[in-house]
Design a protein around this motif. Sequence first.
Motif, short mmCIF file in Angstrom:
data_model
loop_
_atom_site.label_atom_id
_atom_site.label_comp_id
_atom_site.label_asym_id
_atom_site.label_seq_id
_atom_site.Cartn_x
_atom_site.Cartn_y
_atom_site.Cartn_z
N MET A 1 0.82 -1.20 0.00
CA MET A 1 0.00 0.00 0.00
C MET A 1 0.85 1.25 0.00
O MET A 1 1.15 1.82 1.02
CB MET A 1 -0.96 0.02 1.17
N CYS A 2 1.28 1.63 -1.16
CA CYS A 2 2.01 2.89 -1.29
C CYS A 2 0.98 4.01 -1.48
O CYS A 2 -0.21 3.76 -1.60
CB CYS A 2 2.91 2.87 -2.51
N ARG A 77 6.56 5.08 -0.55
CA ARG A 77 6.68 3.63 -0.77
C ARG A 77 6.70 2.82 0.52
O ARG A 77 7.39 3.14 1.48
CB ARG A 77 7.97 3.33 -1.55
N TYR A 78 5.93 1.74 0.47
CA TYR A 78 6.01 0.64 1.43
C TYR A 78 6.30 -0.58 0.57
O TYR A 78 5.41 -1.03 -0.16
CB TYR A 78 4.67 0.52 2.17
N THR A 80 6.56 -3.91 -1.35
CA THR A 80 5.88 -5.22 -1.30
C THR A 80 6.49 -6.18 -2.31
O THR A 80 6.16 -7.35 -2.34
CB THR A 80 4.38 -5.09 -1.63
N ASN A 105 0.86 1.88 -6.96
CA ASN A 105 0.46 1.31 -5.68
C ASN A 105 -0.11 -0.07 -5.96
O ASN A 105 -1.05 -0.19 -6.74
CB ASN A 105 -0.60 2.20 -5.01
N GLY A 106 0.45 -1.09 -5.35
CA GLY A 106 -0.10 -2.43 -5.53
C GLY A 106 0.97 -3.47 -5.69
O GLY A 106 2.14 -3.23 -5.38
N ASP A 131 8.42 -4.58 -9.20
CA ASP A 131 7.33 -4.93 -10.12
C ASP A 131 6.79 -3.66 -10.80
O ASP A 131 6.25 -3.72 -11.90
CB ASP A 131 6.21 -5.68 -9.39
N1 LIG Z 1 2.96 -0.95 -1.40
C1 LIG Z 1 2.98 -0.75 -2.68
O1 LIG Z 1 2.00 -0.37 -3.31
C2 LIG Z 1 4.28 -1.14 -3.34
C3 LIG Z 1 4.38 -0.91 -4.82
C4 LIG Z 1 5.46 -1.80 -5.42
N2 LIG Z 1 5.02 -3.17 -5.43
C5 LIG Z 1 6.76 -1.65 -4.65
O2 LIG Z 1 7.14 -2.54 -3.92
O3 LIG Z 1 7.39 -0.62 -4.76
#
Ligand SMILES: NC(=O)CC[C@H](N)C(=O)O
Length: 527
Positions: A1-2, A77-78, A80, A105-106, A131
């Motif tokens: 979840m960015c 950014r978080y 993932t 985001n995703g 990604d």
């Molecule tokens: N939390 C996100 O939406 C992360 C976006 C993307 N997958 C990244 O890791 O940068």
Amino acid sequence: MCGILGLMLADPKGHACPELYEGLYSLQHRGQDAAGIVTAGKRGRFYQCKGNGMVSDVFSQPQLRNLVGRMGVAHVRYPTAGSCANSEAQPFYVNSPYGLVLAHNGNIINGEELKHFLDVEAHRHVNTGSDSELLLNIFANELQRLDKFRLAEDDIFEALRGVYDRVNGGYACVAMIAGFGILGFRDPNGIRPLVIGERDTPFGKDYMFASESVVFNQFGYRKFRDVAPGECIFIRQANREDMLDGNTGPQMFCKQIVPCKRFTPDIFEYVYFARPDSVIDGLSVYQSRLNMGKTLAQTIIDRFGPDYKSKIDAVIPVPDSARTSALQLAQSADLPYVEAFIKNRYIGRTFIMPGQQIRRKSVRRKLNVQPQEFNGKNVLLVDDSIVRGTTSKEIVQMARESGARNVYLASCAPMITHPHIYGIDLADCKDLVAYGKTEEEVAAVIKADGVIYQKLEDLIASCSTDKLKNFEVGLFTGVYTTGASSEYLVHLERLRVANQRARRNSFAEDEERDVPEDVAMINVSSD
Ligand SMILES: NC(=O)CC[C@H](N)C(=O)O
Ligand SMILES: O=P(O)(O)OC[C@H]1O[C@H](OP(=O)(O)OP(=O)(O)O)[C@H](O)[C@@H]1O
Ligand SMILES: [Mg+2]
């Protein structure tokens, strides 16, 4: 979840940067690892500043002054997918075709397939493990295939059709095309949120894309709506013909690129990710949390029986996210509500911090107790969710250290027993405190006298409206909207274990220990 933002100002002499920068502060809760802004100047040149850290760490005033131009995109950014390397801070850029920038985001679940395609068929270089960089290159490749000297709106929509065909997962994106405009699009299931707002100015309309509507309130974007699942909205800079017609402002074009598959927004946005003052897919996050408090109150009354008031002396929220629900729970159950955990406002969200050790330490640094509110009392602590159990273990212990008699913990979310593949960076489902356990076993692990979880049907009811009926709830059920093969889940687990190891060693990739990570265009953050 960015958190993502895109902005196009109507004033040709305007600068998007100050609003993007301020806007990122309103989305900081969606990602604390990295932040970035890219703007496009008058001659189509991009200017960027990005890097690891919170918004306040990444940008300085002199750097912000260099981010010129009336349109731009921004990101917090978080991680993932990929790693936590500086070079994976977003937005991402590719020069060909046209000059493109994207913020995402995703989580893409067919990344390996995309990587193979980009290498073997499209011959595009991908420089990181992100990604989001794959997604940008897929978009770039689709635009390239059109082989146009200059783009028109329909070309963008055409290229996106190819993106939707190839990319599987949860994604909300904003992108920018040099000298042309900005666009926002959302996956066909609407898993990740995206809203667009508009504001009248003497030059025409300003347009802003944002992950959450909370950003609009501070800047006076009075009118806003959700980008529909499978829809793209393109905002084009005024061109020569527009000017001749007397339209100096940006022009908006909306197109449903692919039909909405199954409208399933991520229910965890309502539980934890989003700010309560945001409205996502027509539902106020605040209202959904009030609803969660109400239904959870009933579950608690059912569990403790008619004399529940003699068994619970106080309802205590676990700041910050649980506050709204806890207050409603207390009101619905007619129990005293006490703010007995005091939050240090300068410590960020602990759950999205990288590394278990820092998360554990931060709970104590972030929350402190008012001992008299615990001493000799039976307390019901209310949190929005129990994921790894890091917070719960600490707060139960803090309550006991302050003399509580019985400590119960209620969770506004049901038991989290599966990975959240579109938004939570979790290496292994065995890290989930509820994995393979009963409520009693969870209570034993966190040393509480009892744990009460919201029922899934109650959570869904709390978030349902006339238009919203189905949600992405894979973290509770193991069944994901887009499907997820067991190979993908194993791949994700391996990737995240490797990242955790890299974080522990505090460099991103073993073999690149001594190499500066950031290979980027005009990167003002390192100037
Ligand atoms: N939390 C996100 O939406 C992360 C976006 C993307 N997958 C990244 O890791 O940068
Ligand atoms: O079981 P855990 O692994 O500890 O995760 C769950 C906890 O983490 C989050 O809090 P966080 O501190 O991230 O944010 P908040 O201040 O918004 O509540 C969430 O609100 C829970 O309190
Ligand atoms: Mg919390």
